[in-house]
Scaffold this motif. Structure first.
Motif, short mmCIF file in Angstrom:
data_model
loop_
_atom_site.label_atom_id
_atom_site.label_comp_id
_atom_site.label_asym_id
_atom_site.label_seq_id
_atom_site.Cartn_x
_atom_site.Cartn_y
_atom_site.Cartn_z
N HIS A 50 0.82 -1.22 0.00
CA HIS A 50 0.00 0.00 0.00
C HIS A 50 0.85 1.27 0.00
O HIS A 50 0.40 2.32 -0.44
CB HIS A 50 -0.96 -0.02 1.19
CG HIS A 50 -2.16 -0.88 0.97
ND1 HIS A 50 -3.21 -0.50 0.16
CD2 HIS A 50 -2.46 -2.13 1.42
CE1 HIS A 50 -4.12 -1.46 0.15
NE2 HIS A 50 -3.69 -2.46 0.89
N ASN B 246 -1.48 4.62 -0.52
CA ASN B 246 -2.79 4.49 0.14
C ASN B 246 -2.73 4.72 1.65
O ASN B 246 -3.74 4.55 2.33
CB ASN B 246 -3.38 3.10 -0.12
CG ASN B 246 -3.99 2.97 -1.50
OD1 ASN B 246 -4.28 3.96 -2.14
ND2 ASN B 246 -4.17 1.75 -1.95
N ARG C 105 -2.16 7.13 4.94
CA ARG C 105 -2.08 8.48 5.50
C ARG C 105 -1.41 8.35 6.87
O ARG C 105 -2.02 7.88 7.84
CB ARG C 105 -3.47 9.08 5.61
CG ARG C 105 -4.20 9.15 4.26
CD ARG C 105 -5.57 9.76 4.37
NE ARG C 105 -5.50 11.16 4.72
CZ ARG C 105 -6.56 11.91 5.02
NH1 ARG C 105 -7.76 11.37 5.02
NH2 ARG C 105 -6.41 13.17 5.33
N MET D 238 -12.68 9.03 4.94
CA MET D 238 -11.67 8.45 4.06
C MET D 238 -12.33 7.65 2.94
O MET D 238 -13.36 7.00 3.16
CB MET D 238 -10.73 7.51 4.83
CG MET D 238 -9.80 8.20 5.80
SD MET D 238 -8.61 6.98 6.47
CE MET D 238 -7.85 7.98 7.75
N LYS E 77 -7.96 4.39 0.71
CA LYS E 77 -7.11 5.06 1.69
C LYS E 77 -7.35 4.49 3.08
O LYS E 77 -6.42 4.34 3.88
CB LYS E 77 -7.39 6.57 1.69
CG LYS E 77 -6.91 7.31 0.44
CD LYS E 77 -5.38 7.42 0.43
CE LYS E 77 -4.89 8.38 -0.63
NZ LYS E 77 -5.17 7.95 -2.00
N THR F 158 -4.33 2.87 5.40
CA THR F 158 -4.09 3.50 6.70
C THR F 158 -4.41 2.54 7.84
O THR F 158 -3.71 2.49 8.85
CB THR F 158 -4.94 4.77 6.83
OG1 THR F 158 -4.65 5.66 5.74
CG2 THR F 158 -4.66 5.50 8.14
#
Length: 294
Positions: free
Chosen positions: A61, A66, A68, A174, A178, A182
């Protein structure tokens, strides 16, 4: 042959883990109980498995951008704090002999709730509803979601992603892809803390655990790559369906229909893999056609 079985099981579950960003533990824990593991043994083994799959999925990821980082740290650190409260709670359930029904019951309640939530979310996405802004999610919301996911992670032996992903979509704004990336990052912090808490007091078969992790390292990269072939609303719908299949398997376990429960999970995994292969083939066909154009 036993270890080959667990390597295969780890690979299949990790494909789902990498795709949905759920760590894989919420599938593995009830599956291990279907195989005859005690709830606490299943929880500890699943946490070890989730460490491996989450770590592997994170790298995939990262390449797809992808994750955060700030949100993942807040979710993960608050989840780590919650593991310290959940561990003695589970040991209390085991001491009283309540773990054999309490743990499955928690699964049924939580998975049913999130299954309905994800199916409704997918319907809104498919209807063209505008998702909430994901530019500045509330820190308070992130801490609460992380703490809740961490508590459930250590209580049920899961990564917490099956809670964190839908709540991140619904309350942090989100987008699903994402949220998946995360979530995996936060899960790694949470399950590591949870496993350390359990491993000091619970004895497990580490060869089985490592076999599961070995299979998991194979499958999670493939699962993360599969997200590029699906639309966000498709991922949401399929996650809801996975929750419902897991609920059905846990209910069947409670009424002593273990093999039927395993069959339900096998049918879902088989359908998911077939659908994924069809998607990949169509995408490859389109790519080949574009290259052949003058």
């Amino acid at each position: 042959m036993e270890y080959v079985l667990f390597i295969t099981l780890g690979a299949l579950i990790s494909v789902l883990s990498g795709f949905f960003g759920v760590g894989g533990g919420f599938i593995l824990t009830p599956t291990l109980m279907l195989f005859g593991f005690s709830p606490v043994e299943a929880i500890t083994t699943s946490l070890l498995f989730s460490i491996g799959t989450s770590l592997s999925g994170i790298f995939a990821h990262i390449r797809m951008k992808n994750i955060r980082l700030k949100q993942g740290l807040i979710l993960g650190l608050s989840g780590m704090a919650a593991t310290q409260a959940a561990h003695p709670f589970v040991l209390f359930l085991e001491e009283k002999g309540w773990d054999t029904w309490a743990v499955p019951l928690f699964y049924i309640i939580l998975l049913s709730y999130f299954a309905l939530g994800m199916l409704k979310s997918g319907k809104k996405s498919a209807s063209g509803a505008v998702p909430p802004s994901e530019l500045s999610p509330s820190i308070v919301k992130m801490v609460l979601i992380g703490f809740f996911a961490g508590f459930v992670s250590t209580t049920l032996g899961v990564g917490g992603g099956f809670i964190m992903v839908p709540l991140s979509v619904a309350y942090l704004g989100m987008m699903p892809k994402k949220a998946v990336g995360t979530s995996l990052f936060a899960i790694l912090l949470i399950v590591t803390a949870g496993f350390v808490s359990y491993s000091s007091t619970i004895s497990i078969d580490y060869w089985i655990g490592l076999s599961l992790v070995g299979g998991g390292l194979i499958g999670s990269q493939f699962g993360a790559k599969l997200t590029s072939y699906f639309e966000n609303e498709e991922i949401t719908y399929m996650l809801g369906a996975l929750y419902m299949a897991t609920v059905a398997s846990v209910i069947l376990k409670l009424i002593h229909l273990n093999y039927t429960g395993l069959l339900v999970m096998a049918i879902f995994v088989g359908g998911f893999l077939v659908r994924s292969l069809v998607k990949m083939q169509k995408a490859n066909t389109r790519t080949k056609a574009k290259k052949e154009r003058p």
